[in-house]
Design a protein around this motif. Structure first.
Motif, PDB file in Angstrom:
ATOM      1  N   ALA A   1       6.109  14.612 -14.040  1.00 41.28           N
ATOM      2  CA  ALA A   1       5.208  13.660 -13.508  1.00 41.28           C
ATOM      3  C   ALA A   1       4.693  13.833 -11.988  1.00 41.28           C
ATOM      4  CB  ALA A   1       5.700  12.312 -13.349  1.00 41.28           C
ATOM      5  N   GLU A   2       3.389  13.712 -11.641  1.00 37.03           N
ATOM      6  CA  GLU A   2       2.787  13.961 -10.391  1.00 37.03           C
ATOM      7  C   GLU A   2       2.856  12.634  -9.517  1.00 37.03           C
ATOM      8  OE1 GLU A   2      -1.413  14.902  -8.338  1.00 37.03           O
ATOM      9  OE2 GLU A   2      -1.277  14.788 -10.390  1.00 37.03           O
ATOM     10  N   ALA A   3       3.445  12.626  -8.272  1.00 35.87           N
ATOM     11  CA  ALA A   3       3.683  11.472  -7.490  1.00 35.87           C
ATOM     12  C   ALA A   3       2.789  11.551  -6.407  1.00 35.87           C
ATOM     13  CB  ALA A   3       4.972  11.280  -7.260  1.00 35.87           C
ATOM     14  N   ILE A   4       1.696  10.652  -6.156  1.00 37.85           N
ATOM     15  CA  ILE A   4       1.212  10.421  -4.932  1.00 37.85           C
ATOM     16  C   ILE A   4       1.598   9.422  -4.209  1.00 37.85           C
ATOM     17  CG2 ILE A   4      -1.310  10.099  -3.930  1.00 37.85           C
ATOM     18  CD1 ILE A   4      -2.375  11.157  -6.605  1.00 37.85           C
ATOM     19  N   ALA A   5       2.472   9.663  -3.021  1.00 33.88           N
ATOM     20  CA  ALA A   5       3.158   8.480  -2.271  1.00 33.88           C
ATOM     21  C   ALA A   5       3.780   9.110  -0.996  1.00 33.88           C
ATOM     22  CB  ALA A   5       4.333   8.162  -3.204  1.00 33.88           C
ATOM     23  N   ASN A   6       3.632   8.571  -0.207  1.00 28.05           N
ATOM     24  CA  ASN A   6       4.171   9.003   1.186  1.00 28.05           C
ATOM     25  C   ASN A   6       5.660   8.420   1.259  1.00 28.05           C
ATOM     26  OD1 ASN A   6       4.152   6.206   1.830  1.00 28.05           O
ATOM     27  ND2 ASN A   6       2.097   6.214   3.262  1.00 28.05           N
ATOM     28  N   GLU A   7       6.377   8.648   2.279  1.00 25.27           N
ATOM     29  CA  GLU A   7       7.883   8.311   2.566  1.00 25.27           C
ATOM     30  C   GLU A   7       7.832   6.669   2.461  1.00 25.27           C
ATOM     31  OE1 GLU A   7      11.705   9.510   3.060  1.00 25.27           O
ATOM     32  OE2 GLU A   7       9.720  10.674   2.712  1.00 25.27           O
ATOM     33  N   GLN A   8       7.161   6.051   3.063  1.00 21.62           N
ATOM     34  CA  GLN A   8       7.361   4.452   2.636  1.00 21.62           C
ATOM     35  C   GLN A   8       7.300   4.110   1.215  1.00 21.62           C
ATOM     36  OE1 GLN A   8       4.890   1.905   5.478  1.00 21.62           O
ATOM     37  NE2 GLN A   8       5.306   0.187   4.337  1.00 21.62           N
TER      38      GLN A   8
ATOM     39  N   LEU B   1      -6.995   4.037  -1.849  1.00 24.74           N
ATOM     40  CA  LEU B   1      -6.375   2.964  -1.684  1.00 24.74           C
ATOM     41  C   LEU B   1      -4.922   2.871  -1.631  1.00 24.74           C
ATOM     42  CD1 LEU B   1      -6.664  -0.340  -1.511  1.00 24.74           C
ATOM     43  CD2 LEU B   1      -6.659  -0.520  -3.893  1.00 24.74           C
ATOM     44  N   ALA B   2      -4.486   3.532  -2.778  1.00 24.61           N
ATOM     45  CA  ALA B   2      -2.846   3.557  -2.747  1.00 24.61           C
ATOM     46  C   ALA B   2      -2.412   4.081  -1.486  1.00 24.61           C
ATOM     47  CB  ALA B   2      -2.458   4.461  -4.157  1.00 24.61           C
ATOM     48  N   GLN B   3      -2.852   5.409  -0.975  1.00 22.27           N
ATOM     49  CA  GLN B   3      -2.230   6.058   0.114  1.00 22.27           C
ATOM     50  C   GLN B   3      -2.400   5.089   1.299  1.00 22.27           C
ATOM     51  OE1 GLN B   3      -4.591   9.542  -0.025  1.00 22.27           O
ATOM     52  NE2 GLN B   3      -3.033  10.781  -0.979  1.00 22.27           N
ATOM     53  N   ARG B   4      -3.395   4.240   1.601  1.00 20.99           N
ATOM     54  CA  ARG B   4      -3.645   3.405   2.603  1.00 20.99           C
ATOM     55  C   ARG B   4      -2.555   2.403   2.682  1.00 20.99           C
ATOM     56  NH1 ARG B   4      -8.841   2.733   1.637  1.00 20.99           N
ATOM     57  NH2 ARG B   4      -8.756   0.862   0.709  1.00 20.99           N
ATOM     58  N   GLU B   5      -2.350   1.787   1.442  1.00 18.96           N
ATOM     59  CA  GLU B   5      -1.487   0.777   1.351  1.00 18.96           C
ATOM     60  C   GLU B   5      -0.153   0.981   1.194  1.00 18.96           C
ATOM     61  OE1 GLU B   5      -1.999  -2.549   1.630  1.00 18.96           O
ATOM     62  OE2 GLU B   5      -4.359  -2.351   1.897  1.00 18.96           O
ATOM     63  N   SER B   6       0.406   2.434   1.164  1.00 17.63           N
ATOM     64  CA  SER B   6       1.759   3.186   0.957  1.00 17.63           C
ATOM     65  C   SER B   6       2.127   2.734  -0.338  1.00 17.63           C
ATOM     66  CB  SER B   6       2.590   2.696   2.033  1.00 17.63           C
ATOM     67  OG  SER B   6       2.258   3.264   3.397  1.00 17.63           O
ATOM     68  N   PHE B   7       1.426   2.789  -1.324  1.00 17.35           N
ATOM     69  CA  PHE B   7       1.756   2.308  -2.822  1.00 17.35           C
ATOM     70  C   PHE B   7       1.667   3.459  -3.693  1.00 17.35           C
ATOM     71  CE2 PHE B   7       0.806   0.547  -7.002  1.00 17.35           C
ATOM     72  CZ  PHE B   7       1.700  -0.531  -6.929  1.00 17.35           C
TER      73      PHE B   7
ATOM     74  N   ILE C   1      -9.898  -0.184  -9.474  1.00 19.36           N
ATOM     75  CA  ILE C   1      -9.577  -0.525  -8.026  1.00 19.36           C
ATOM     76  C   ILE C   1      -8.964  -2.051  -8.364  1.00 19.36           C
ATOM     77  CG2 ILE C   1     -10.695  -1.207  -5.719  1.00 19.36           C
ATOM     78  CD1 ILE C   1     -10.053   1.592  -6.418  1.00 19.36           C
ATOM     79  N   SER C   2      -9.758  -3.148  -8.882  1.00 17.10           N
ATOM     80  CA  SER C   2      -9.347  -4.381  -9.038  1.00 17.10           C
ATOM     81  C   SER C   2      -7.846  -4.336  -9.682  1.00 17.10           C
ATOM     82  CB  SER C   2     -10.257  -5.161 -10.006  1.00 17.10           C
ATOM     83  OG  SER C   2      -9.681  -6.253 -10.231  1.00 17.10           O
ATOM     84  N   PHE C   3      -7.540  -3.701 -10.727  1.00 17.44           N
ATOM     85  CA  PHE C   3      -6.300  -3.608 -11.193  1.00 17.44           C
ATOM     86  C   PHE C   3      -5.234  -3.001 -10.194  1.00 17.44           C
ATOM     87  CE2 PHE C   3      -2.723  -1.585 -13.606  1.00 17.44           C
ATOM     88  CZ  PHE C   3      -2.520  -2.504 -14.576  1.00 17.44           C
TER      89      PHE C   3
ATOM     90  N   ASP D   1      -1.368  -6.665  -4.268  1.00 16.50           N
ATOM     91  CA  ASP D   1      -1.145  -8.157  -3.710  1.00 16.50           C
ATOM     92  C   ASP D   1       0.173  -8.816  -4.281  1.00 16.50           C
ATOM     93  OD1 ASP D   1      -3.350  -7.617  -2.243  1.00 16.50           O
ATOM     94  OD2 ASP D   1      -4.851  -8.522  -3.726  1.00 16.50           O
ATOM     95  N   SER D   2       0.697  -8.672  -5.580  1.00 15.04           N
ATOM     96  CA  SER D   2       1.622  -9.392  -6.026  1.00 15.04           C
ATOM     97  C   SER D   2       3.090  -8.407  -5.946  1.00 15.04           C
ATOM     98  CB  SER D   2       1.587  -9.023  -7.598  1.00 15.04           C
ATOM     99  OG  SER D   2       0.113  -9.833  -8.086  1.00 15.04           O
ATOM    100  N   GLY D   3       3.038  -7.564  -5.065  1.00 11.77           N
ATOM    101  CA  GLY D   3       4.512  -6.789  -4.487  1.00 11.77           C
ATOM    102  C   GLY D   3       4.866  -5.901  -5.605  1.00 11.77           C
ATOM    103  N   ALA D   4       3.989  -5.368  -6.653  1.00 14.41           N
ATOM    104  CA  ALA D   4       4.454  -4.420  -7.462  1.00 14.41           C
ATOM    105  C   ALA D   4       5.071  -3.279  -6.698  1.00 14.41           C
ATOM    106  CB  ALA D   4       3.620  -4.141  -8.243  1.00 14.41           C
ATOM    107  N   SER D   5       6.050  -2.377  -7.352  1.00 13.78           N
ATOM    108  CA  SER D   5       6.555  -1.344  -6.729  1.00 13.78           C
ATOM    109  C   SER D   5       5.837  -0.233  -6.904  1.00 13.78           C
ATOM    110  CB  SER D   5       8.025  -1.014  -7.361  1.00 13.78           C
ATOM    111  OG  SER D   5       8.948  -2.385  -6.963  1.00 13.78           O
TER     112      SER D   5
END
Length: 539
Positions: free
Chosen positions: A22-29, A103-109, A71-73, A79-83
Motif C-alpha cells: 500500500a501507498e500511504a500519504i500521511a505525516n507523523e501526526q 485536504l488529507a494533508q492539511r487535516e493530518s488525515f 471531497i464530501s466523503f 469531521d466524524s473522527g475517523a482514523s
C-alpha cells in the motif's frame, strides 16, 4: 508489573502483511492516529454512521472520480473522527484525486492507496481478530490489576504505592490533589513545574485543552457525599481505553484506602472520649483546653462552642456492641459538619451521643448551618435499619469561653428532657425554649404542680365540677392582651357570655388577676399546666 496495552495506530497497521504494497500519504501526526475498528463503506453519506477512530475501506464506487463527491466523503470522515481512509485504485478510481490528497494533508488525515486489487474481507478479518484479541487481553490484565489493587489495599501501605502502581501500569504522569493537603505527582515533578501544573488544573486551562485531545483523564475521589481528592492521568499521546479503565479501578481503590485511613483516624479520635468527657465536666483549665485543641489542629479557631446531644442510644445496645457502626456514623457526621464550617469532636457519655461543635465560621449564624447538617445526616438514615440521628436531639447554648462548655452540654440535655415532656420540637435549640427553661426547673424541683395549684387551682376545680370552659377562656383572654372583642370572636361566643365568664374568673382568682405581676404568674401557671398535661387548652 502489569504491562500497558498499546493502542493500534495507522503506523502499526501499515506494518501488517496485507498493507505491504500500500501507498500511504500521511505525516507523523496522521500515522499516530488510533484505530479502534475497521469498516467497509461505499455509501456517499457516512457521517451519521461513525463513532470515531474507524479505518474506512473504500473502492471509490461512491464517487466514480467525481471530485466533489470524493471531497464530501473525505470531509465527513474527518469531521466524524475517523482514523483513516483506504482506497482501492483501479475499477472505480483510476488515480489519487489531488484535492483529496491536499485536504488529507492539511487535516493530518491518512490516505492509504492500494494500486492493485485487494480483498477487503481479509483486511477486516485480520484487524477484527486483532481487536478482539486485544480486548480479551485487556480484560485479563484488568482482572490481574484488580487482584494487585486488592493486595495493596490489604497490605495497608497507604496511598503512595497505589499512585506508583498507577504510573507503572499506564506509563503516564499521575497527579493527585487531596483536599487541604499538598499535591502528589508520580513521577515527581520539580516544585516550579508542579506548581504550574496545579495552577493550570485549578484554572481549567490544561484540563479543557487536554481533555479535548484525550490526553488527560480526571476522576473525582468521592465518599460520604464529599469530594476528598482529584486524580488525574496525563500522557503525551491519546490515552488508551485500557489506561482509562485502569484509572477507574485506581480511583475506586484510592477512595477505599482514604476511607480506611479516615476510619482509623476516627478510631484514634475515639480515644479522645475521656478527655472530652472531663472537659464537659469542667475538669480542665483554660490553658489545658487551648493546648489540647490546638495540638489537634494548630489553625483551629476557638471563638464559639456549641454542644449537640442525640438521645438515640438510650435503651439500645451498649456503645461497645455498636462501636463500629457509630464510628462510621461519626465519619459521615464529620464530613457534613465540616462542610458547614464546624470542627467536630464526637463522644458518647452515658448512652448519649455528644457532638462538640467548634465553629470556624463564627461570623455566619450557626443555627441554620447546624440544622442543615443534621437534616442531611437524617437523610443518610432513610433506608437504614439502625438510626442514630433521627430521634430526639438537643442543641445547647453557644458559648465563647471553652471553660463553660459544660453549660452548653447541660443545656443540650435539658432541651432533650423538655422534648420528652412536650414532644419533638421543630427547632430543638436551647435558645428557642424560652418559658420551658423555667418550667423544667420547676418540675425538677417538684414545685411546678404546687405553683399551678396556687394560681389556677380554683379554676381547675370549677371546670372539673361544672365541665366549664373558664381555663380556656382565661388563656385566650390573656393571649389577646385582654381584648374582650377579640376574645369573644376567637371563642365564637357573644360578648355577654364572655362578660359572665370573666366575672366568674375574677371571683375565683381575685379582681387583681390582670395586674402585671399576678398576670405574669398566672400565665406561667397556664404554660405549666400544658407542659404537664398537654395542649388541651388549644382545642
Amino acid at each position: 508489573m502489569v504491562q500497558t496495552l498499546l493502542q493500534l495506530t495507522v503506523r502499526d497497521i501499515l506494518q501488517r502483511p496485507l498493507f505491504h504494497k500500500a501507498e500511504a500519504i500521511a505525516n507523523e501526526q496522521a500515522l499516530n492516529r488510533t484505530v479502534r475498528w475497521v469498516h467497509i463503506m461505499e455509501v456517499p453519506q457516512v457521517g451519521h454512521l461513525l463513532n470515531g477512530n474507524e479505518l474506512i475501506l473504500h473502492t471509490g464506487i461512491g464517487w466514480h472520480d467525481d471530485e466533489e463527491l470524493s471531497i464530501s466523503f473525505l470531509q465527513q470522515l474527518i469531521d466524524s473522527g475517523a482514523s483513516g481512509l483506504c482506497i482501492e485504485l483501479g475499477t472505480y478510481t483510476k488515480q489519487p484525486i489531488e484535492r483529496m490528497k491536499a485536504l488529507a494533508q492539511r487535516e493530518s488525515f491518512p490516505l492509504i492507496f492500494f494500486h492493485e486489487e485487494v480483498r477487503y474481507i481479509d483486511i477486516t478479518q485480520d484487524l477484527h481478530a486483532y481487536f478482539i484479541h486485544q480486548h480479551h487481553k485487556m480484560v485479563s490484565e484488568l482482572e490481574f490489576l484488580s487482584t494487585q489493587l486488592n493486595q495493596l489495599l490489604l497490605s495497608g501501605k497507604g496511598l503512595q504505592p497505589l499512585l506508583t502502581l498507577l504510573h507503572q501500569t499506564t506509563q503516564s504522569q499521575v497527579a493527585f490533589f487531596p483536599n487541604g493537603e499538598p499535591a502528589q505527582f508520580v513521577p515527581p515533578m520539580p516544585a516550579t513545574q508542579a506548581a504550574a501544573f496545579y495552577e493550570k488544573w485549578i484554572c481549567g486551562e490544561m484540563f479543557q485543552l487536554l481533555d479535548i485531545q484525550k490526553k488527560l483523564a480526571h476522576r473525582p475521589i468521592l465518599a460520604l457525599e464529599r469530594l476528598f481528592a482529584d486524580l488525574l492521568l496525563y500522557s503525551e499521546q491519546e490515552l488508551s481505553e485500557y489506561q482509562v479503565l485502569a484509572l477507574d479501578r485506581f480511583a475506586t481503590a484510592i477512595a477505599q484506602e482514604m476511607m480506611r485511613t479516615r476510619y482509623l483516624e476516627e478510631k484514634t479520635r475515639h480515644k479522645q472520649d475521656l478527655w472530652i468527657a472531663d472537659w464537659l465536666s469542667g475538669k480542665h483549665t483554660p490553658l489545658e483546653i487551648r493546648e489540647y485543641l490546638l495540638a489537634l489542629k494548630p489553625t483551629m479557631k476557638l471563638n464559639q462552642f456549641i454542644v449537640c446531644v442525640f438521645d438515640s442510644l438510650t435503651g439500645r445496645s451498649t456503645f461497645k456492641e455498636q462501636e463500629t457502626h457509630l464510628l462510621q456514623k461519626q465519619m459521615v457526621a464529620r464530613a457534613l459538619f465540616e462542610s458547614e464550617g464546624f470542627h467536630l469532636m464526637p463522644t458518647v457519655i452515658n448512652d448519649l451521643l455528644v457532638f462538640v461543635l467548634i465553629d470556624q465560621f463564627s461570623a455566619a449564624p450557626f443555627q441554620d448551618r447546624i440544622a442543615r447538617a443534621i437534616q442531611r445526616l437524617q437523610k443518610t438514615e432513610i433506608h437504614q435499619e439502625t438510626s442514630v440521628y433521627s430521634y430526639i436531639y438537643g442543641i445547647g447554648k453557644a458559648i465563647s469561653d471553652p471553660l463553660r462548655a459544660q453549660e452548653s452540654f447541660e443545656s443540650a440535655k435539658e432541651t432533650i428532657a423538655i422534648q420528652r415532656d412536650i414532644g419533638v420540637l421543630a427547632k430543638p435549640f436551647y435558645h428557642e425554649l424560652h418559658v420551658y427553661k423555667i418550667l423544667i426547673k420547676m418540675k425538677q424541683s417538684g414545685s411546678l404542680e404546687a405553683f399551678i395549684d396556687d394560681y389556677l387551682g380554683s379554676l381547675l376545680t370549677y371546670d372539673q365540677e361544672k365541665s366549664g370552659p373558664l381555663l380556656k377562656t382565661l388563656k385566650v383572654y390573656l393571649a389577646l392582651s385582654g381584648s374582650k372583642q377579640e376574645t369573644a370572636k376567637a371563642l365564637f361566643i357573644v360578648r355577654q357570655t364572655l362578660y359572665h365568664r370573666l366575672d366568674k374568673i375574677a371571683a375565683l382568682l381575685g379582681d387583681d388577676y390582670m395586674q402585671p405581676h399576678k398576670r405574669m404568674a398566672i400565665e406561667l401557671a397556664l404554660y405549666g399546666y400544658e407542659y404537664l398535661h398537654g395542649p388541651e387548652l388549644t382545642d
